[in-house]
Design a protein around this motif. Structure first.
Motif, PDB file in Angstrom:
ATOM      1  N   VAL A 151       0.837  -1.205   0.000  1.00  0.00           N
ATOM      2  CA  VAL A 151       0.000   0.000   0.000  1.00  0.00           C
ATOM      3  C   VAL A 151       0.876   1.261   0.000  1.00  0.00           C
ATOM      4  CG1 VAL A 151      -1.777   1.266   1.274  1.00  0.00           C
ATOM      5  CG2 VAL A 151      -1.852  -1.245   1.165  1.00  0.00           C
ATOM      6  N   TRP A 152       2.049   1.192   0.597  1.00  0.00           N
ATOM      7  CA  TRP A 152       2.941   2.368   0.704  1.00  0.00           C
ATOM      8  C   TRP A 152       4.164   2.258  -0.230  1.00  0.00           C
ATOM      9  CZ3 TRP A 152       1.040  -0.381   4.913  1.00  0.00           C
ATOM     10  CH2 TRP A 152       0.040   0.267   5.656  1.00  0.00           C
ATOM     11  N   ARG A 153       4.077   1.427  -1.242  1.00  0.00           N
ATOM     12  CA  ARG A 153       5.256   1.145  -2.071  1.00  0.00           C
ATOM     13  C   ARG A 153       5.727   2.385  -2.842  1.00  0.00           C
ATOM     14  NH1 ARG A 153       4.373  -0.180  -7.591  1.00  0.00           N
ATOM     15  NH2 ARG A 153       2.202   0.110  -8.218  1.00  0.00           N
ATOM     16  N   ARG A 154       4.834   3.308  -3.201  1.00  0.00           N
ATOM     17  CA  ARG A 154       5.252   4.501  -3.947  1.00  0.00           C
ATOM     18  C   ARG A 154       5.894   5.548  -3.031  1.00  0.00           C
ATOM     19  NH1 ARG A 154       1.895   4.666  -9.066  1.00  0.00           N
ATOM     20  NH2 ARG A 154       0.398   2.963  -8.844  1.00  0.00           N
ATOM     21  N   ARG A 155       5.430   5.591  -1.783  1.00  0.00           N
ATOM     22  CA  ARG A 155       5.971   6.581  -0.853  1.00  0.00           C
ATOM     23  C   ARG A 155       7.361   6.191  -0.355  1.00  0.00           C
ATOM     24  NH1 ARG A 155       0.661   7.313   3.068  1.00  0.00           N
ATOM     25  NH2 ARG A 155      -0.889   7.665   1.399  1.00  0.00           N
ATOM     26  N   ALA A 156       7.556   4.913  -0.045  1.00  0.00           N
ATOM     27  CA  ALA A 156       8.843   4.441   0.482  1.00  0.00           C
ATOM     28  C   ALA A 156       9.178   3.110  -0.176  1.00  0.00           C
ATOM     29  CB  ALA A 156       8.785   4.302   2.000  1.00  0.00           C
ATOM     30  N   PRO A 157       9.615   3.115  -1.425  1.00  0.00           N
ATOM     31  CA  PRO A 157       9.812   1.851  -2.161  1.00  0.00           C
ATOM     32  C   PRO A 157      10.855   0.939  -1.522  1.00  0.00           C
ATOM     33  CG  PRO A 157      10.684   3.733  -3.394  1.00  0.00           C
ATOM     34  CD  PRO A 157       9.891   4.288  -2.263  1.00  0.00           C
ATOM     35  N   ARG A 158      11.962   1.490  -1.028  1.00  0.00           N
ATOM     36  CA  ARG A 158      13.003   0.625  -0.464  1.00  0.00           C
ATOM     37  C   ARG A 158      12.559   0.033   0.877  1.00  0.00           C
ATOM     38  NH1 ARG A 158      15.786   5.114  -2.278  1.00  0.00           N
ATOM     39  NH2 ARG A 158      16.167   5.881  -0.171  1.00  0.00           N
ATOM     40  N   THR A 159      11.924   0.856   1.697  1.00  0.00           N
ATOM     41  CA  THR A 159      11.436   0.346   2.985  1.00  0.00           C
ATOM     42  C   THR A 159      10.407  -0.765   2.780  1.00  0.00           C
ATOM     43  OG1 THR A 159      11.798   2.511   3.989  1.00  0.00           O
ATOM     44  CG2 THR A 159      10.326   1.005   5.147  1.00  0.00           C
ATOM     45  N   VAL A 160       9.512  -0.560   1.833  1.00  0.00           N
ATOM     46  CA  VAL A 160       8.498  -1.581   1.553  1.00  0.00           C
ATOM     47  C   VAL A 160       9.146  -2.866   1.056  1.00  0.00           C
ATOM     48  CG1 VAL A 160       6.611  -2.160  -0.026  1.00  0.00           C
ATOM     49  CG2 VAL A 160       6.613   0.044   1.163  1.00  0.00           C
ATOM     50  N   PHE A 161      10.146  -2.744   0.184  1.00  0.00           N
ATOM     51  CA  PHE A 161      10.801  -3.955  -0.339  1.00  0.00           C
ATOM     52  C   PHE A 161      11.428  -4.758   0.793  1.00  0.00           C
ATOM     53  CE2 PHE A 161      14.673  -6.112  -1.668  1.00  0.00           C
ATOM     54  CZ  PHE A 161      14.176  -6.965  -2.638  1.00  0.00           C
ATOM     55  N   TYR A 162      12.169  -4.074   1.674  1.00  0.00           N
ATOM     56  CA  TYR A 162      12.846  -4.818   2.738  1.00  0.00           C
ATOM     57  C   TYR A 162      11.852  -5.352   3.765  1.00  0.00           C
ATOM     58  CZ  TYR A 162      17.184  -3.144   0.722  1.00  0.00           C
ATOM     59  OH  TYR A 162      18.228  -2.909  -0.128  1.00  0.00           O
TER      60      TYR A 162
END
Length: 395
Positions: free
Chosen positions: A61-72
């Motif tokens: 849901v937040w992948r556009r706002r914080a892509p690296r944080t979401v990935f990890y």
């Protein structure tokens, strides 16, 4: 898989109409229920797999706002899944998160995310594919899929940057176009101001001189007074026609005879006749062939001579004689206007438009203009135009 692909296509078609957050939330929900629908038997036991499912898809849901944080975050949930030896279809969330990192982050972060995912691929293949003898094929297939997703994300980022640069360039070009338009308007206003100054000053000076002559001759020589008044009338009509043409407001019902072209070197003899009639005997000496000169350059020559003669008419004592010399060559035009009169007052304030406007006209052709008194008495205006500097639109 057809049942899964159909809602995915429908979501992609409607994605453009949704806000980014709503789209990403819808994607997470779709992945969750698609995995549940394909392998619902996994969730008939303890709630652990269901919680892992939620942990894998909810960060999207937040992948556009914080892509690296979401990935990890998704990678951490996948590692917990590996530790608990639970196979889930929602591992596709790792690919979505990797795509987002590649599309919205730089090369270094994309390589780091790809390395983390590759480690996960090797661990998953070793645990679930190696016992069946499919470690190599599984690792190669999953690596190829991850690489394709990463390349797609990088291409998306490059394309987005390219489109942004095109948009920025279009904005800059539009701004430059507006600036050029404003400069063109300012130049046109300055040109009209110069034209109006030359037209009004010259014609009014001639009309005043003719009117004074007519008043003086009305009793002694009525015929000369009548001719002077007719000349005043003709000069006034000429001035009105020139002003209409300069301002671009010539009426549709204007007689065609009055729609003559802008004056040039060929009209200098007519100008000299007007000055003679107004009381300033003028001699014209034209050397060279002016036929090859651009129309704008000829107009500049005409206006310079007109302004210089008008100053001689206005600012010198009666009995003054003037001489105009124009020398035309393929690359330049030289102009000299000389009078032998005694100045009754200065030829114009230093801040006036007369000599200043003449210098501006000469400068448009890379030329110079000098004006000043002669040692033997009188006044001289000398100008030189370089025809190789400006084009037809310089005047």
């Amino acid at each position: 898989m057809t049942e899964v692909a159909r809602p995915v296509r429908a979501l992609l078609r409607t994605g453009a109409r949704l806000s980014p957050t709503v789209f990403d939330a819808s994607l997470a929900v779709l992945l969750f229920f698609a995995a549940v629908g394909v392998d619902s038997a996994v969730y008939q036991g303890p709630p652990g797999p269901l919680l892992l499912q939620v942990a894998l898809v909810s960060p999207l849901v937040w992948r556009r706002r914080a892509p690296r944080t979401v990935f990890y975050a998704v990678a951490a949930a996948a590692f917990v899944q590996w530790l608990t030896d639970t196979q889930l279809l929602t591992d596709v969330a790792l690919l979505v998160a990797l795509y987002t990192v590649a599309a919205r982050s730089g090369r270094r972060h994309t390589l780091a995310a790809g390395a983390v995912l590759e480690v996960g691929i090797l661990l998953a293949s070793a645990r679930w594919a190696a016992p069946e003898g499919r470690f190599f094929s599984s690792a190669v297939f999953l690596t190829a899929v991850a690489a394709a997703v990463a390349v797609t994300g990088v291409n998306t980022r490059i394309r987005r940057a390219y489109l942004a640069s095109l948009e920025d360039r279009a904005v800059r070009l539009e701004r430059e176009r507006d600036q050029r338009a404003r400069l063109a308007v300012a130049d046109e206003r300055a040109r009209i101001a110069r034209e109006m100054h030359d037209i009004v000053t010259h014609n009014l000076s001639v009309m005043v001189a003719l009117a004074d002559g007519a008043v003086f001759a009305q009793h002694r020589a009525p015929d000369r007074a009548t001719a002077a008044m007719r000349q005043i009338s003709g000069t006034g009509r000429q001035a009105l026609t020139d002003m209409r043409r300069s301002l671009g407001v010539l009426r549709a019902d204007e007689p065609d005879a009055l729609r003559h072209p802008m004056p040039g070197i060929a009209h200098l003899e007519i100008l000299a006749d007007q000055m003679r009639t107004a009381g300033l005997p003028t001699r014209l000496d034209l050397q060279g062939d002016p036929a090859f000169l651009p129309a704008a350059a000829q107009l500049t020559v005409y206006r310079l001579v007109q302004e210089a003669l008008t100053n001689s008419l206005k600012h010198t004592s009666p009995g003054t004689h003037a001489e105009v010399r124009v020398r035309c060559s393929p690359g330049a035009v030289a102009i000299d206007v000389i009078d032998d009169g005694r100045a009754t007052r200065a030829p114009g304030p230093p801040s006036g438009h007369g000599i200043l406007g003449m210098r501006e006209r000469a400068a448009a052709y890379g030329g110079t203009l000098e004006a000043g008194p002669l040692p033997s008495g009188g006044w001289q205006v000398s100008a030189a135009l370089d025809l190789g500097v400006a084009g037809d639109d310089a005047a």
